[in-house]
Enzyme design. Structure first.
Site, PDB file in Angstrom:
ATOM      1  N   GLY A  41       0.832  -1.189   0.000  1.00 21.25           N
ATOM      2  CA  GLY A  41       0.000   0.000   0.000  1.00 21.25           C
ATOM      3  C   GLY A  41       0.869   1.241   0.000  1.00 21.25           C
ATOM      4  O   GLY A  41       2.059   1.193   0.321  1.00 21.25           O
ATOM      5  N   CYS A  42       0.271   2.372  -0.334  1.00 17.10           N
ATOM      6  CA  CYS A  42       1.066   3.605  -0.420  1.00 17.10           C
ATOM      7  C   CYS A  42       1.610   4.011   0.948  1.00 17.10           C
ATOM      8  O   CYS A  42       2.827   4.162   1.119  1.00 17.10           O
ATOM      9  CB  CYS A  42       0.244   4.720  -1.057  1.00 17.10           C
ATOM     10  SG  CYS A  42      -1.354   5.058  -0.283  1.00 17.10           S
ATOM     11  N   TYR A  43       0.742   4.184   1.936  1.00 15.60           N
ATOM     12  CA  TYR A  43       1.216   4.585   3.257  1.00 15.60           C
ATOM     13  C   TYR A  43       2.170   3.549   3.871  1.00 15.60           C
ATOM     14  O   TYR A  43       3.201   3.925   4.442  1.00 15.60           O
ATOM     15  CB  TYR A  43       0.044   4.822   4.209  1.00 15.60           C
ATOM     16  CG  TYR A  43      -0.878   5.957   3.827  1.00 15.60           C
ATOM     17  CD1 TYR A  43      -0.405   7.256   3.677  1.00 15.60           C
ATOM     18  CD2 TYR A  43      -2.245   5.739   3.642  1.00 15.60           C
ATOM     19  CE1 TYR A  43      -1.257   8.302   3.348  1.00 15.60           C
ATOM     20  CE2 TYR A  43      -3.110   6.770   3.314  1.00 15.60           C
ATOM     21  CZ  TYR A  43      -2.617   8.048   3.164  1.00 15.60           C
ATOM     22  OH  TYR A  43      -3.466   9.080   2.843  1.00 15.60           O
ATOM     23  N   THR A  45       4.294   1.733   2.473  1.00 17.59           N
ATOM     24  CA  THR A  45       5.620   1.841   1.865  1.00 17.59           C
ATOM     25  C   THR A  45       6.513   2.771   2.678  1.00 17.59           C
ATOM     26  O   THR A  45       7.666   2.443   2.984  1.00 17.59           O
ATOM     27  CB  THR A  45       5.500   2.346   0.418  1.00 17.59           C
ATOM     28  OG1 THR A  45       4.803   1.370  -0.361  1.00 17.59           O
ATOM     29  CG2 THR A  45       6.869   2.598  -0.195  1.00 17.59           C
ATOM     30  N   PHE A  57       7.336  10.518  -0.972  1.00 18.53           N
ATOM     31  CA  PHE A  57       7.303   9.736  -2.206  1.00 18.53           C
ATOM     32  C   PHE A  57       6.002  10.010  -2.949  1.00 18.53           C
ATOM     33  O   PHE A  57       5.067  10.604  -2.407  1.00 18.53           O
ATOM     34  CB  PHE A  57       7.461   8.237  -1.925  1.00 18.53           C
ATOM     35  CG  PHE A  57       6.469   7.660  -0.950  1.00 18.53           C
ATOM     36  CD1 PHE A  57       5.411   6.876  -1.377  1.00 18.53           C
ATOM     37  CD2 PHE A  57       6.601   7.892   0.415  1.00 18.53           C
ATOM     38  CE1 PHE A  57       4.507   6.336  -0.477  1.00 18.53           C
ATOM     39  CE2 PHE A  57       5.697   7.361   1.331  1.00 18.53           C
ATOM     40  CZ  PHE A  57       4.647   6.581   0.872  1.00 18.53           C
TER      41      PHE A  57
END
EC number: 1.2.1.38
Length: 313
Positions: free
Chosen positions: A116-118, A120, A288
């Site tokens: 998932g984005c968070y 990462t 990011f």
């Protein structure tokens, strides 16, 4: 010459469109696509899923599980960009830099679940420190993150960008107030935490990019652990990583702000350690692109590893 065939199931969503854009001009892979009228036809999707070499699933969780069930060809390999399989033991977690040798685990995997984005950013900061014993596994971790609204998918994009919206979107939307965000189990498991982290996410009124921070109280860490040691651990862990860099301490000390959009359009992850030794406090940060290293960029990086490109890590 025969090139590997890639089928993106869900190529009209935010992540799917981004992955397609990253692959469409490449000459080392062949994209298998369905006509618009057949994209939601289960039979045609099943045909495509079984005809490709690597399937990339860009679907809601339930649809991703369904898609995996369609696959009967044992040669087909899968990258799932949904959160459906991120804590499943029979799927390889698609964060190549999180541990030594993990890029090779991805390279040889049949099933890879994209982070998932968070998570990462959170796992990128926490896991090396936990593995080194600098941060106790039972540390009460608190994570604060702001993402561009594209992190909410097509519905959020429409809400923020629609000229017909009855109510203008807020400049900052803190959400997940029930404290049950679906990324929490993923962060806990892959970071190696003993307890659930406290996670507060938000969307900002800009399209893409994430800034994530984790405050650390040095008094709660093992004796002798300093901000410099935390930084040195992260710098050593990512010294050879192509897509992760750790800001030098002097540069962090001179910084006045963090720009969530600084790495937009890249597949890079920038980690920072901000130290106030006099107060005994440290702030860990990750910046990011939520559509890059936080989604489509990571998926393509994993795809490249599965295709044998060792330089992808």
């Amino acid at each position: 010459m025969s090139f590997p065939t890639v089928f993106i199931d869900g190529d009209q969503g935010t992540t799917g469109l981004q992955i397609h854009a990253r692959l469409r001009d490449r000459t080392d892979v062949r994209l298998l696509t369905l006509p618009a009228a057949e994209r939601k036809d289960p039979a045609r999707r099943a045909d495509a899923l079984n005809a490709c070499d690597i399937a990339v699933l860009c679907l809601p969780d339930a649809a991703a599980r369904e898609a995996v069930g369609f696959i009967r060809n044992p040669a087909v390999r899968v990258i799932d960009a949904s959160s459906a399989h991120r804590t499943q033991p029979d799927w390889v977690y698609g964060f190549p830099e999180m541990a030594d040798g993990h890029a090779q685990d991805i390279a040889h995997a049949k099933r890879v679940t994209n982070p998932g984005c968070y998570p990462t950013g959170a796992i990128g900061l926490l896991r090396p420190l936990l593995q080194a014993g600098l941060l106790p596994r039972d540390y009460p971790v608190s994570i604060h993150a702001v993402s561009g609204y594209s992190g909410g998918g097509r519905a959020a994009v429409d809400a923020f960008e629609s000229a017909d919206a009855a109510t203008p979107p807020l400049p900052l939307q803190v959400y997940g107030l029930a404290l049950e965000h679906k990324h929490v189990p993923e962060i806990r498991q892959h970071a190696g935490l003993a307890h659930r982290p406290f996670f507060v996410p938000a969307y900002g009124a800009y399209r893409q990019g994430i800034v994530l921070t984790i405050p650390i109280e040095l008094r709660l860490l093992p004796a002798g652990v300093t901000g410099e040691r935390l930084h040195a651990c992260l710098a050593h862990h990512y010294a050879d990583a192509r897509h992760v860099d750790v800001t030098p301490l002097a540069d962090a000390a001179a910084a006045t702000h963090l720009d969530p959009q600084a790495l937009n359009g890249t597949n890079d992850l920038r980690l920072g350690v901000f130290v106030n030794e006099a107060r005994g406090q440290v702030l860990l940060s990750a910046v990011f692109d939520n559509l890059g290293k936080g989604a489509s960029g990571a998926a393509v990086q994993n795809l490249d590893l599965m295709l044998g490109a060792s330089s992808a890590a």
